[in-house]
Design an enzyme around this catalytic site. Structure first.
Site, short mmCIF file in Angstrom:
data_model
loop_
_atom_site.label_atom_id
_atom_site.label_comp_id
_atom_site.label_asym_id
_atom_site.label_seq_id
_atom_site.Cartn_x
_atom_site.Cartn_y
_atom_site.Cartn_z
N ASP A 121 1.25 -7.16 -10.70
CA ASP A 121 0.25 -6.89 -11.73
C ASP A 121 -0.31 -5.47 -11.54
O ASP A 121 -0.39 -4.67 -12.48
CB ASP A 121 -0.88 -7.94 -11.60
CG ASP A 121 -1.81 -7.96 -12.79
OD1 ASP A 121 -1.55 -7.23 -13.77
OD2 ASP A 121 -2.80 -8.71 -12.75
N ASP A 149 0.84 -1.21 0.00
CA ASP A 149 0.00 0.00 0.00
C ASP A 149 0.87 1.25 0.00
O ASP A 149 0.60 2.22 -0.72
CB ASP A 149 -0.99 -0.01 1.18
CG ASP A 149 -0.36 -0.50 2.48
OD1 ASP A 149 0.73 -1.10 2.43
OD2 ASP A 149 -0.94 -0.28 3.55
#
Ligand code: NAD
Length: 368
Positions: free
Chosen positions: A246, A222
């Site tokens: 990804d 994050d």
């Protein structure tokens, strides 16, 4: 005389056939290659009922390199878990070819710095590489449904983490230029929550001892997502697992202002063929209109020459030609900044000019 390198072309769906045909013209202008075109993705589902046939996989395994366009589209979108899906071809290819390291360089072309959604002072100097693990993690773990719930399992082994960590450290070593900066790997995980991430952090730390000249730091995913937009120029090599990679590589893609500019390479063991493809998808919304940006595919062809065939000088010719046409102001619609000048002025001698796939390709061929 040595034989010509054999390149399997997998154009795929949507804009894939347009951009791969354009890249083939660029490669043909550079040397002798033996091309074989094969079906993979939605087009293969239509023809054979599966996204990747065993025969096509064997062809790819036996090639010197594979160049892929993109797969997928609304025609094959389905929520039926048993129906074949185009992405199964990609996953099958990665697994079947033993491709475990995906390399995505992000270096905005000087002419396109203004196209980035970030302010120029933030994006300036960005030159990073995302190294994503490709064959493990949640995309390949056990998944299923029971009653009204579903599960996807994330698993990583020590061996899988070691080899991708080595790919990352080795890439950082190769990138270390003459600027005196110590190469750095940033390993991204979610070690405060996930057990696979705690194993990841432990193993990456151990592998880093084999590369004392490379600095290592760790970031939670994050935080990494935030840092990528607030200080992208501070990153060198980012190494991360499949799902996080990804997402972060698409976020990095946006830093350049267009998905249409980003190449990628997927590599396995030394000597095995690599797979080279643009980062973007099949862009069904613009397919068949002759406006697709072929530059990411040209830059993927450059990576194919450099990493797949050991032909760096020809790779550099493609990269220089791409920079040159952008410097001349040529833009496919996705790259147009919205401030297209009508005519050259002393202040802007190379105003943006909107072109389609064909004209962009002709210009790159002329600049080679
Ligand atoms: P996308 O990358 O295809 O398109 C996103 C947006 O970017 C669209 O507006 C598109 O027009 C534009 N765009 C992408 N590439 C472009 C190019 N070269 N030139 C100009 N504009 C370009 O992503 P999506 O819309 O989320 O997905 C479309 C299909 O592609 C889906 O079926 C998806 O599953 C598939 N997909 C395939 C791959 C792959 O083959 N590796 C990767 C991502 C998505």
């Amino acid at each position: 005389m040595s034989r010509s390198p054999r390149i399997v072309l997998l154009p795929g769906d949507g804009i894939g056939p347009e951009i791969v045909a354009a890249a083939r013209r660029v490669l043909e202008a550079l040397g002798e290659f033996e091309f074989e075109e094969r079906l993979m993705g939605g087009c293969s589902i239509d023809a054979h009922g599966v996204a990747l046939t065993d025969e096509v996989l064997e062809d790819c395994r036996g090639a010197d390199a594979v160049l892929l366009g993109a797969v997928g589209g609304p025609k094959w979108d389905t929520t039926d878990p048993d129906a074949p899906r185009p992405e199964q071809g990609l996953l099958g290819l990665r697994k079947g070819m033993g491709l475990y390291a995906n390399l995505r360089p992000v270096r905005p072309s000087p002419a396109l710095v203004g196209a980035s959604p970030l302010r120029e002072e933030r994006i300036a100097g960005t030159d990073l590489l995302v190294v994503r693990e490709l064959t493990g993690g949640i995309y390949f773990g056990d998944s299923g449904r029971a009653g009204d719930s579903a599960h996807d399992t994330c698993e990583y082994s020590v061996g899988e983490i070691e080899r991708i960590a080595r790919a990352g450290f080795a890439a950082a070593q190769r990138r270390a230029g003459g600027d005196g900066r110590r190469p750095r790997v940033t390993s991204v995980d979610k070690a405060n929550v996930l057990e696979t991430s705690r194993l990841w952090r432990e193993v990456v730390g151990r592998v880093s001892e084999e590369y004392p000249e490379v600095e290592l730091d760790h970031l939670l995913v994050d935080n990494a997502a935030m840092q990528l937009v607030s200080r992208p120029a501070d990153f060198d090599v980012i190494v991360t697992e499949n799902l996080f990679g990804d997402i972060l590589s698409d976020e990095s893609a946006m830093l350049t202002g267009s998905l249409g500019m980003l190449p990628s390479a997927s590599l396995g063991e030394a000597g095995a063929p690599g797979l080279f493809e643009p980062v973007h998808g099949s862009a069904p919304d613009i397919a068949g209109r002759g406006v697709a940006n072929p530059l990411a595919t040209f830059l993927s062809a450059a990576m194919l020459l450099r990493h797949g065939l050991g032909r760096a000088p020809e790779a550099e010719r493609i990269e220089a030609a791409v920079d040159a046409v952008l410097g001349q102001g040529l833009r496919t619609p996705d790259l147009v900044s919205g401030t297209v000048a009508q005519a050259p002025t002393p202040a802007d001698p190379t105003p943006e000019r909107e072109v389609g796939t064909g004209e962009m390709t002709d210009a790159v061929l002329a600049a080679l």
